[in-house]
Design a protein around this motif. Structure first.
Motif, mmCIF file in Angstrom:
data_model
loop_
_atom_site.group_PDB
_atom_site.id
_atom_site.type_symbol
_atom_site.label_atom_id
_atom_site.label_comp_id
_atom_site.label_asym_id
_atom_site.label_seq_id
_atom_site.Cartn_x
_atom_site.Cartn_y
_atom_site.Cartn_z
ATOM 1 N N UNK A 234 3.628 47.347 -0.453
ATOM 2 C CA UNK A 234 3.582 48.764 -0.105
ATOM 3 C C UNK A 234 2.660 49.476 -1.083
ATOM 4 N N UNK A 235 1.885 50.403 -0.574
ATOM 5 C CA UNK A 235 0.908 51.121 -1.383
ATOM 6 C C UNK A 235 1.097 52.610 -1.164
ATOM 7 N N UNK A 236 1.131 53.359 -2.239
ATOM 8 C CA UNK A 236 1.192 54.824 -2.141
ATOM 9 C C UNK A 236 -0.235 55.354 -2.001
ATOM 10 N N UNK A 237 -0.489 56.081 -0.923
ATOM 11 C CA UNK A 237 -1.809 56.691 -0.699
ATOM 12 C C UNK A 237 -1.735 58.140 -1.160
ATOM 13 N N UNK A 238 -2.514 58.483 -2.164
ATOM 14 C CA UNK A 238 -2.466 59.824 -2.750
ATOM 15 C C UNK A 238 -3.091 60.865 -1.824
ATOM 16 N N UNK A 239 -2.850 62.119 -2.131
ATOM 17 C CA UNK A 239 -3.325 63.220 -1.300
ATOM 18 C C UNK A 239 -4.846 63.259 -1.194
ATOM 19 N N UNK A 240 -5.546 62.843 -2.247
ATOM 20 C CA UNK A 240 -7.010 62.907 -2.255
ATOM 21 C C UNK A 240 -7.635 61.510 -2.198
ATOM 22 N N UNK A 241 -6.947 60.576 -1.534
ATOM 23 C CA UNK A 241 -7.386 59.184 -1.514
ATOM 24 C C UNK A 241 -7.390 58.679 -0.071
ATOM 25 N N UNK A 242 -8.391 57.893 0.298
ATOM 26 C CA UNK A 242 -8.395 57.277 1.613
ATOM 27 C C UNK A 242 -7.526 56.019 1.598
ATOM 28 N N UNK A 243 -7.091 55.595 2.778
ATOM 29 C CA UNK A 243 -6.346 54.341 2.879
ATOM 30 C C UNK A 243 -7.169 53.177 2.342
ATOM 31 N N UNK A 244 -8.455 53.159 2.695
ATOM 32 C CA UNK A 244 -9.313 52.058 2.257
ATOM 33 C C UNK A 244 -9.390 51.999 0.736
ATOM 34 N N UNK A 245 -9.548 53.153 0.099
ATOM 35 C CA UNK A 245 -9.607 53.180 -1.368
ATOM 36 C C UNK A 245 -8.299 52.704 -1.976
ATOM 37 N N UNK A 246 -7.166 53.097 -1.372
ATOM 38 C CA UNK A 246 -5.865 52.673 -1.888
ATOM 39 C C UNK A 246 -5.678 51.167 -1.730
ATOM 40 N N UNK A 247 -6.125 50.623 -0.599
ATOM 41 C CA UNK A 247 -6.031 49.178 -0.364
ATOM 42 C C UNK A 247 -6.872 48.422 -1.386
ATOM 43 N N UNK A 248 -8.091 48.898 -1.623
ATOM 44 C CA UNK A 248 -8.979 48.234 -2.592
ATOM 45 C C UNK A 248 -8.426 48.348 -4.004
ATOM 46 N N UNK A 249 -7.842 49.502 -4.341
ATOM 47 C CA UNK A 249 -7.269 49.681 -5.681
ATOM 48 C C UNK A 249 -6.095 48.745 -5.915
ATOM 49 N N UNK A 295 -11.396 56.468 6.766
ATOM 50 C CA UNK A 295 -11.371 57.930 6.876
ATOM 51 C C UNK A 295 -10.034 58.500 7.340
ATOM 52 N N UNK A 296 -9.246 57.712 8.046
ATOM 53 C CA UNK A 296 -8.041 58.252 8.681
ATOM 54 C C UNK A 296 -6.835 58.237 7.758
ATOM 55 N N UNK A 297 -5.778 58.953 8.174
ATOM 56 C CA UNK A 297 -4.568 59.048 7.379
ATOM 57 C C UNK A 297 -3.361 58.768 8.269
ATOM 58 N N UNK A 298 -2.177 59.184 7.850
ATOM 59 C CA UNK A 298 -0.960 58.944 8.621
ATOM 60 C C UNK A 298 -0.227 60.251 8.869
ATOM 61 N N UNK A 299 0.280 60.402 10.101
ATOM 62 C CA UNK A 299 1.125 61.545 10.430
ATOM 63 C C UNK A 299 2.587 61.280 10.052
ATOM 64 N N UNK A 300 2.922 60.009 9.880
ATOM 65 C CA UNK A 300 4.284 59.624 9.512
ATOM 66 C C UNK A 300 4.341 59.258 8.034
ATOM 67 N N UNK A 301 5.539 59.266 7.465
ATOM 68 C CA UNK A 301 5.709 58.985 6.040
ATOM 69 C C UNK A 301 5.266 57.585 5.672
ATOM 70 N N UNK A 302 5.362 56.651 6.629
ATOM 71 C CA UNK A 302 4.949 55.272 6.394
ATOM 72 C C UNK A 302 4.081 54.797 7.564
ATOM 73 N N UNK A 303 3.036 54.079 7.245
ATOM 74 C CA UNK A 303 2.177 53.479 8.253
ATOM 75 C C UNK A 303 2.088 51.989 7.951
ATOM 76 N N UNK A 304 2.339 51.149 8.953
ATOM 77 C CA UNK A 304 2.322 49.693 8.768
ATOM 78 C C UNK A 304 1.070 49.129 9.429
#
Length: 307
Positions: A234-249, A295-304
């Motif tokens: 599980x990865x926390x995606x920050x408010x100013x971070x893309x999913x891709x950046x969070x995955x790479x981090x 570029x995209x984000x999630x409308x729900x608290x968790x995205x799988x």
């Protein structure tokens, strides 16, 4: 260099104004760089991750130029460019990609920039001036920076180039209403400004095909949790971070190319949750099952995701 990666050397780095730095990048091995039309961007691989910047100018023999603003909420990209990067340093970069091209059949080009959103406008007006194509530009700036942008834009006699101190509400509808049929509108800057421009255009009945914006997917939004099914993490995606950046981090290898939601390389299946789509690639049918994490984000608290 391979077909999609360039090695660029910093030939020069200068301060344009407080918080603005101009980079002149050339080929590290002396090879001719790929050409790029106005509005194109490149993605630099920096120690803090991958960051996309619009090209202010692009000459295959002379090199590329960028202007980068230092941002307080930077996760390291702009800070590294301002505080660390020096002439002689070599940076991996993508070849140029263009998600914000000028429309060749436009009767007139109306350009609206805000803050550092001036960068594609500089490339646009250089091209439009040279080709003697009608244009009108309005740049919104903080009151302390109007002089900076006036100097950058360097209006010529008779041109409709205006810099406005953004200390109040700007009447975009009044600007758009008298434009001639066939005008194409281009906007780049803060998301709130671009949303207001688009809303004004829609309210006046502008065709959506005549309204263009550049924001690299507007990565900001509410934080959420990303669950990677195959990796089991599980990865926390920050408010100013893309999913891709969070995955790479998190150390997970992920396919990507344009990082602007246009090429489709990073598309992955969604197993649970509701994405907030911000791409330019997926069809309505594909959006039911896939997402572009660049570029995209999630409308729900968790995205799988099926990664």
């Amino acid at each position: 260099m391979d077909g999609q990666t360039l090695l660029l050397r910093v030939a020069d780095a200068t301060v344009v104004a407080a918080g603005l730095r101009r980079l002149h990048l050339v080929s590290a091995d002396g090879a001719r760089l790929p050409p790029a039309a106005p509005g194109a961007h490149i993605t630099l691989t920096l120690p803090a991750g991958h960051n996309s910047y619009t090209l202010v100018s692009a000459e295959p023999d002379a090199g590329y130029e960028l202007i980068v603003r230092r941002t307080p909420q930077s996760r390291g990209g702009s800070r590294h460019i301002h505080d660390v990067l020096a002439p002689g340093d070599v940076i991996p970069a993508t070849v140029p990609h263009n998600l914000f091209a000028l429309h060749s059949q436009a009767r007139k080009h109306l350009l609206i920039g805000g803050g550092i959103g001036v960068t594609p406008m500089l490339a646009f007006i250089a091209h439009l001036r040279g080709a003697r194509i009608p244009f009108e530009l309005h740049q919104l700036a903080g009151p302390a920076e109007t002089g900076v942008f006036e100097a950058l834009l360097d209006a010529r006699p008779g041109e409709r180039v205006h810099v406005h101190a953004a200390d109040g509400v700007f009447d975009f509808a009044a600007l758009l209403a008298p434009q001639p049929l066939g005008t194409h509108l281009y906007t780049c800057g803060p998301a709130g400004m671009m949303n207001a421009v688009e809303a004004a255009a829609a309210g006046l009945g502008w065709p959506a095909s005549h309204v263009h914006r550049e924001d690299f997917g507007a990565s900001g939004g509410e934080p959420f949790t990303l669950r990677l099914a195959k990796s089991g993490i599980e990865i926390a995606v920050a408010a100013n971070q893309t999913m891709l950046a969070a995955i790479e981090a998190a150390g997970i290898a992920a396919q990507s190319l344009c990082r602007g939601g246009a090429c489709g390389v990073c598309m992955v299946p969604v197993l649970d949750g509701t994405p907030e789509h911000r791409d330019h690639y997926l069809s309505p049918a594909e959006r039911a099952s896939f997402v572009m994490p660049c570029v995209s984000r999630s409308k729900t608290a968790t995205l799988v995701l099926d990664i």
